[in-house]
Scaffold this motif. Structure first.
Motif, PDB file in Angstrom:
ATOM      1  N   ILE A 159       0.928  -1.154  -0.142  1.00  0.00           N
ATOM      2  CA  ILE A 159      -0.015  -0.180   0.048  1.00  0.00           C
ATOM      3  C   ILE A 159       0.783   1.299   0.051  1.00  0.00           C
ATOM      4  N   ALA A 160       1.886   1.193   0.702  1.00  0.00           N
ATOM      5  CA  ALA A 160       3.001   2.370   0.785  1.00  0.00           C
ATOM      6  C   ALA A 160       3.470   2.714  -0.601  1.00  0.00           C
ATOM      7  N   LYS A 161       3.717   1.510  -1.136  1.00  0.00           N
ATOM      8  CA  LYS A 161       4.205   1.813  -2.620  1.00  0.00           C
ATOM      9  C   LYS A 161       3.292   2.363  -3.595  1.00  0.00           C
ATOM     10  N   ALA A 162       2.149   1.903  -3.354  1.00  0.00           N
ATOM     11  CA  ALA A 162       1.086   2.232  -4.289  1.00  0.00           C
ATOM     12  C   ALA A 162       0.658   3.712  -4.198  1.00  0.00           C
ATOM     13  N   HIS A 163       0.764   4.494  -2.844  1.00  0.00           N
ATOM     14  CA  HIS A 163       0.527   5.704  -2.672  1.00  0.00           C
ATOM     15  C   HIS A 163       1.670   6.464  -2.422  1.00  0.00           C
ATOM     16  N   SER A 164       2.778   6.234  -2.634  1.00  0.00           N
ATOM     17  CA  SER A 164       4.124   7.017  -2.922  1.00  0.00           C
ATOM     18  C   SER A 164       4.467   7.271  -1.621  1.00  0.00           C
ATOM     19  N   VAL A 165       4.266   6.545  -0.551  1.00  0.00           N
ATOM     20  CA  VAL A 165       4.841   6.904   1.024  1.00  0.00           C
ATOM     21  C   VAL A 165       5.918   6.076   1.139  1.00  0.00           C
ATOM     22  N   ARG A 166       6.632   6.279   2.422  1.00  0.00           N
ATOM     23  CA  ARG A 166       7.412   5.568   2.870  1.00  0.00           C
ATOM     24  C   ARG A 166       6.859   4.872   4.220  1.00  0.00           C
ATOM     25  N   ALA A 167       6.904   3.612   4.288  1.00  0.00           N
ATOM     26  CA  ALA A 167       6.468   2.689   5.754  1.00  0.00           C
ATOM     27  C   ALA A 167       7.611   2.264   6.676  1.00  0.00           C
ATOM     28  N   GLU A 168       7.340   2.447   7.932  1.00  0.00           N
ATOM     29  CA  GLU A 168       8.001   1.836   8.667  1.00  0.00           C
ATOM     30  C   GLU A 168       7.184   1.102   9.644  1.00  0.00           C
ATOM     31  N   VAL A 169       7.585  -0.381   9.832  1.00  0.00           N
ATOM     32  CA  VAL A 169       6.788  -1.101  10.576  1.00  0.00           C
ATOM     33  C   VAL A 169       7.454  -1.824  11.864  1.00  0.00           C
ATOM     34  N   GLU A 170       7.017  -1.497  12.912  1.00  0.00           N
ATOM     35  CA  GLU A 170       7.616  -2.090  14.123  1.00  0.00           C
ATOM     36  C   GLU A 170       6.714  -3.009  14.984  1.00  0.00           C
ATOM     37  N   VAL A 171       7.304  -4.284  15.203  1.00  0.00           N
ATOM     38  CA  VAL A 171       6.452  -5.319  15.897  1.00  0.00           C
ATOM     39  C   VAL A 171       7.078  -5.410  17.209  1.00  0.00           C
ATOM     40  N   ARG A 172       6.442  -5.383  18.166  1.00  0.00           N
ATOM     41  CA  ARG A 172       7.240  -5.829  19.519  1.00  0.00           C
ATOM     42  C   ARG A 172       6.426  -6.954  20.052  1.00  0.00           C
TER      43      ARG A 172
END
Length: 411
Positions: A288-301
């Protein structure tokens, strides 16, 4: 608070009017003076004072503000631990109770005040009852909310310093008939992972959106896209939850902010699902980030593992409920809620049970500003805790040795 509890032979654990009054007074005091995880200074002091009045030796500062008290009787080598959690939540209370929280924004909205009072009551019962031998450890645990307290106590050498062959605990349960005990072997509660997603675009005037990159639109697609993880990527016979619960963005109504932060939780009964679901969440967010030209950071704890009852000890918990005169339920589904008591159960065989809090009126559940612990179940809970200790001390050495690993840091 009275210290007039004296040992006496008994074939049952009777809760007299004096102890009932004390249970109520203890619970109301704790409710009015809640403290957040890792800040249970006055709560710990209160617990130590009550144990001192009962004549029960105790040690403080275990895993932070934890307290461990010990009763020994006779020459038996058997030992058992009973655990209660002490911390409160960052919730503004809305109950109107005369003993409501005196600390604005902090509330015992999960019933840990009732758990702590009940364990003090169990200590009072076992002090006055001469019909047992062995060692009972009363474990008052800090920081259950957030899941770091049990690991901190273990890291401080809990079971090396205070021998416990088995360990037991209860959690009050809204929606279950008041005083009913629910227990089963195997999973009682789920494992959890905390999720944080940051989507970074480009700020712009809201009237000139084409000059920026809107992360809010991308975030809305992420929220909707993640709803398909469980419904379309997890076997329907398995149990999983993916919930986005907070969204932070923007500072002005007429500006498209630069970023959006989404937070939420994932829950699983089968820990083997964890990695697959986490990977699927990362894949969806990246697409989704690529499709909307945004950068994504995902953190899982990763937080607690599943809370899994050992079969033999679940049976002990059931028999203790019957001995305490409680209705016992064994046919029910586990909860997707999490409990850091799981870490104790990976080190020692034992069981977590639920004791009914009564009807969840108007849908008021745990972690609600209107949640109320049911004072009527205090004697039942104290009696069950004392009885399960006696049941465990009568048994032989445990057959199950546990997983014996330290687990993950909680999130």
């Amino acid at each position: 608070m009275s210290a007039a509890y004296r040992p006496r032979p008994s074939n049952h654990l009777a809760i007299g009017d004096e102890l009932r009054r004390d249970l109520l007074a203890w619970r109301h005091h704790l409710h009015a003076h809640p403290e957040l995880a890792k800040h249970e200074i006055e709560t710990s002091a209160f617990v130590r004072a009550r144990l001192g009045a009962l004549g029960v030796p105790r040690e403080a500062g275990i895993g932070g503000h934890g307290v461990v008290a010990t009763l020994k009787r006779g020459n038996s080598e058997r030992s058992v631990g009973l655990r209660a959690d002490m911390d409160a939540l960052a919730i503004v209370e809305d109950t109107g109770l005369p003993f409501a929280s005196k600390h604005h924004g902090i509330m015992h909205a999960c019933g840990h005040d009732g758990h702590t009072a009940s364990l003090l009551g169990a200590a009072a019962l076992l002090v006055q009852d001469a019909d047992w031998e062995g060692t009972v450890r009363f474990i008052f645990q800090p920081a259950e909310e957030g899941g770091t307290g049990a690991l901190a106590m273990l890291g401080d050498g809990l079971f090396e310093r205070f021998d416990c062959e088995r360990v037991f605990a209860f959690h009050n349960w809204p929606g279950l008939p008041a005083g009913t005990l629910a227990v089963r072997p195997g999973p009682m509660m789920a494992c959890s992972s905390r999720l944080r997603i940051k989507l970074i675009g480009k700020a712009a005037h809201a009237a000139m959106a084409h000059q920026g990159v809107d992360p809010v639109v991308a975030a809305s697609h992420v929220i909707m896209g993640l709803q398909g993880v469980v419904s379309r990527r997890v076997d329907p016979l398995s149990s999983a939850v993916v919930s986005i619960t907070t969204m932070e963005t923007g500072i002005a109504y007429n500006q498209i902010g630069e970023s959006v932060i989404l937070q939420g939780t994932m829950r699983f009964l089968d820990p083997d699902l964890r990695e697959a679901v986490e990977n699927e969440v990362r894949r969806i967010v990246a697409g989704i980030a690529k499709a909307h030209s945004v950068r994504a950071e995902v953190e899982v704890r990763r937080g607690a593992d599943p809370t899994v009852n050992a079969p033999e000890e679940a049976g002990m918990a059931m028999r203790a409920g019957e001995a305490a005169g409680l209705p016992v339920m064994t046919d029910f589904a586990p909860s997707m809620g999490g409990e850091d008591f799981c870490w104790f159960l990976q080190q020692r065989p034992g069981a977590l049970v639920w004791i009914g809090n009564g009807p969840a009126e108007d849908g008021v559940q745990l972690h609600s500003p209107e949640y109320r612990f049911n004072d009527e179940i205090l004697p039942a809970a104290a009696s069950w805790l004392a009885n399960v200790a006696k049941e465990a001390l009568r048994a032989g050495p445990p057959k199950w040795q546990g997983k014996c690993h330290a687990g993950h840091a909680a999130g």
